[in-house]
Design a protein around this motif. Sequence first.
Motif, mmCIF file in Angstrom:
data_model
loop_
_atom_site.group_PDB
_atom_site.id
_atom_site.type_symbol
_atom_site.label_atom_id
_atom_site.label_comp_id
_atom_site.label_asym_id
_atom_site.label_seq_id
_atom_site.Cartn_x
_atom_site.Cartn_y
_atom_site.Cartn_z
ATOM 1 N N ALA A 39 42.263 63.593 72.069
ATOM 2 C CA ALA A 39 41.680 64.918 72.323
ATOM 3 C C ALA A 39 40.752 65.329 71.187
ATOM 4 C CB ALA A 39 42.800 65.947 72.497
ATOM 5 N N ARG A 40 41.180 65.075 69.944
ATOM 6 C CA ARG A 40 40.330 65.441 68.806
ATOM 7 C C ARG A 40 39.066 64.587 68.766
ATOM 8 N NH1 ARG A 40 45.139 64.895 66.272
ATOM 9 N NH2 ARG A 40 44.396 63.279 64.841
ATOM 10 N N VAL A 41 39.187 63.304 69.095
ATOM 11 C CA VAL A 41 38.014 62.431 69.147
ATOM 12 C C VAL A 41 37.028 62.937 70.195
ATOM 13 C CG1 VAL A 41 37.229 60.124 69.828
ATOM 14 C CG2 VAL A 41 39.125 60.363 68.221
ATOM 15 N N LYS A 42 37.538 63.342 71.351
ATOM 16 C CA LYS A 42 36.653 63.872 72.401
ATOM 17 C C LYS A 42 35.999 65.172 71.954
ATOM 18 C CE LYS A 42 38.717 61.683 76.459
ATOM 19 N NZ LYS A 42 39.396 61.894 77.766
ATOM 20 N N ALA A 43 36.731 65.975 71.185
ATOM 21 C CA ALA A 43 36.142 67.215 70.668
ATOM 22 C C ALA A 43 35.017 66.908 69.682
ATOM 23 C CB ALA A 43 37.220 68.067 70.010
ATOM 24 N N TRP A 44 35.238 65.910 68.808
ATOM 25 C CA TRP A 44 34.163 65.495 67.900
ATOM 26 C C TRP A 44 32.974 64.948 68.700
ATOM 27 C CZ3 TRP A 44 33.265 66.627 63.054
ATOM 28 C CH2 TRP A 44 34.321 66.936 62.186
ATOM 29 N N ALA A 45 33.281 64.183 69.726
ATOM 30 C CA ALA A 45 32.199 63.629 70.550
ATOM 31 C C ALA A 45 31.394 64.738 71.214
ATOM 32 C CB ALA A 45 32.778 62.681 71.595
ATOM 33 N N ALA A 46 32.083 65.760 71.703
ATOM 34 C CA ALA A 46 31.391 66.879 72.343
ATOM 35 C C ALA A 46 30.547 67.645 71.333
ATOM 36 C CB ALA A 46 32.409 67.811 73.001
ATOM 37 N N LEU A 47 31.076 67.818 70.130
ATOM 38 C CA LEU A 47 30.322 68.502 69.083
ATOM 39 C C LEU A 47 29.052 67.729 68.733
ATOM 40 C CD1 LEU A 47 29.924 70.623 66.892
ATOM 41 C CD2 LEU A 47 31.555 69.373 65.467
ATOM 42 N N CYS A 48 29.183 66.421 68.586
ATOM 43 C CA CYS A 48 28.004 65.591 68.291
ATOM 44 C C CYS A 48 26.991 65.657 69.422
ATOM 45 C CB CYS A 48 28.433 64.140 68.042
ATOM 46 S SG CYS A 48 29.365 63.889 66.513
ATOM 47 N N ASP A 49 27.484 65.715 70.653
ATOM 48 C CA ASP A 49 26.587 65.792 71.809
ATOM 49 C C ASP A 49 25.852 67.135 71.829
ATOM 50 O OD1 ASP A 49 25.582 64.763 74.417
ATOM 51 O OD2 ASP A 49 26.711 66.468 75.192
ATOM 52 N N LEU A 50 26.580 68.211 71.585
ATOM 53 C CA LEU A 50 25.958 69.539 71.580
ATOM 54 C C LEU A 50 24.913 69.670 70.476
ATOM 55 C CD1 LEU A 50 29.103 71.765 72.209
ATOM 56 C CD2 LEU A 50 27.139 71.529 73.741
ATOM 57 N N HIS A 51 25.224 69.093 69.327
ATOM 58 C CA HIS A 51 24.292 69.144 68.189
ATOM 59 C C HIS A 51 23.178 68.125 68.318
ATOM 60 C CE1 HIS A 51 23.323 68.019 63.856
ATOM 61 N NE2 HIS A 51 22.895 69.249 63.950
ATOM 62 N N ARG A 52 23.367 67.141 69.211
ATOM 63 C CA ARG A 52 22.463 65.999 69.360
ATOM 64 C C ARG A 52 22.387 65.228 68.029
ATOM 65 N NH1 ARG A 52 19.323 70.002 71.358
ATOM 66 N NH2 ARG A 52 17.560 69.567 69.985
ATOM 67 N N THR A 53 23.572 64.993 67.448
ATOM 68 C CA THR A 53 23.682 64.353 66.137
ATOM 69 C C THR A 53 23.097 62.950 66.158
ATOM 70 O OG1 THR A 53 25.691 65.617 65.668
ATOM 71 C CG2 THR A 53 25.308 63.631 64.352
ATOM 72 N N GLU A 54 22.301 62.648 65.137
ATOM 73 C CA GLU A 54 21.736 61.305 64.990
ATOM 74 C C GLU A 54 22.429 60.507 63.891
ATOM 75 O OE1 GLU A 54 17.212 61.315 65.505
ATOM 76 O OE2 GLU A 54 17.684 63.438 65.163
ATOM 77 N N VAL A 55 22.970 61.189 62.891
ATOM 78 C CA VAL A 55 23.759 60.542 61.841
ATOM 79 C C VAL A 55 24.940 61.442 61.508
ATOM 80 C CG1 VAL A 55 23.801 59.611 59.501
ATOM 81 C CG2 VAL A 55 21.700 59.471 60.839
ATOM 82 N N LEU A 56 26.110 60.829 61.429
ATOM 83 C CA LEU A 56 27.317 61.544 61.042
ATOM 84 C C LEU A 56 27.650 61.169 59.605
ATOM 85 C CD1 LEU A 56 29.480 63.441 62.230
ATOM 86 C CD2 LEU A 56 30.768 61.409 62.912
#
Length: 397
Positions: free
Chosen positions: A91-108
């Motif tokens: 669940a936490r991994v999916k939340a991080w994934a959603a956050l990266c998607d919303l931000h359109r993250t290119e580098v973490l």
Amino acid sequence: MSRILFAWELGANLGHLARDLPVAEELRKHGDDVLFAAKDLRVAEQVLTPAGFNFVQAPTTANAPRSSYAPANYSEMLIGAGFADVLGTLARVKAWAALCDLHRTEVLVINHAPTALLAARALGLPVVLTCIGFELPPAVSPLPSIRPWEGVPTERLQQADSVVLHTFNSVLDSFDQAPIVRVADLFADLPTVLTTFPELDHYGARSGALYVGPVSTLTNAVECPWPAGATRRIFAYLRPSVPGFEHMLAALRDTAATVLSVSPGISADDIKRLSSPRLKILPHPVALNATLQGVDLAVVYGTGTMADALLAGVPLLMVPQVIEQALAARRVEDLGAGTMWRPPRTAESAHAVLNDALSNSSLKHQANLFAKRYQGTAPETAARTIARIISDASLTG
């Protein structure tokens, strides 16, 4: 312009954000979009808002089971943070994934955020690790004990690794990603910068690792000049929560030296009660570069302040509060540049260890050798190096 997300998930002090801030400022100069995901929003408000950076709450677990014993290795730390729970970790991994998607993250950019790192592997997202030694477990299996003074059975370390590895691979399987063989493989083959020195790496110096030294800034640090005529100076950085806090302040008050103690969290009443004409207590940070000049001894608990003092050639009396600080203190002792106040932390032992540290000229000699070895070290240079590595990751990702 690149979209960069700084991730902080574990740990609970100013140091995590303070050492990311100079890097983020370098990236912003080049037009990059920077967002922070922080564990502690109060700390984020204190550090990031004055600098003009946006932040969000990092996906964390609030109900991880409490262990009845201290963690023996990094995997047991992860178990204590909820990594024995596959569903919760997913669940936490999916939340991080959603956050990266919303931000359109290119580098973490990972600053002690193993769940975010697992999400990056699941998504195939470019990652840069920037951390101190404790936050980067060595590439071995099982992961070693973080309590080397205890006889921790290998079987216990292996069992902890097995639990965490099962969780990692269950999550990766949910994203149709290949499994990893060891817990340490989560951190492998990634651009990595260690913001410490080989001598201070909690796990020991690593061959081929990139060490750049400390990268830290606190925007609310102020100058605090030493009084005229102060011939012997002691600087202390001790929180009231540090075991033995009042005993050590009493010992400092009894010395013939001029003492400046920075004690965040101390009350005004306690400042009045514990201060003396020679002992000044401040509840806020000070500019260390100026404060540490000409100091005879630094009494500290945190690893960042340990490094700052050594770079100024100041020997250390270390009062660690948590296991990470105790491991760092052992490394400084190995250097011969400091000594640790061990239990029992009584009034008598505080006076004894302080007097021993002040009278041990060898500590000063070794601290000076360390300072000369890293004389050219500059946080600004380290920040530019890390920013360049992040920019490269955005181009190759």
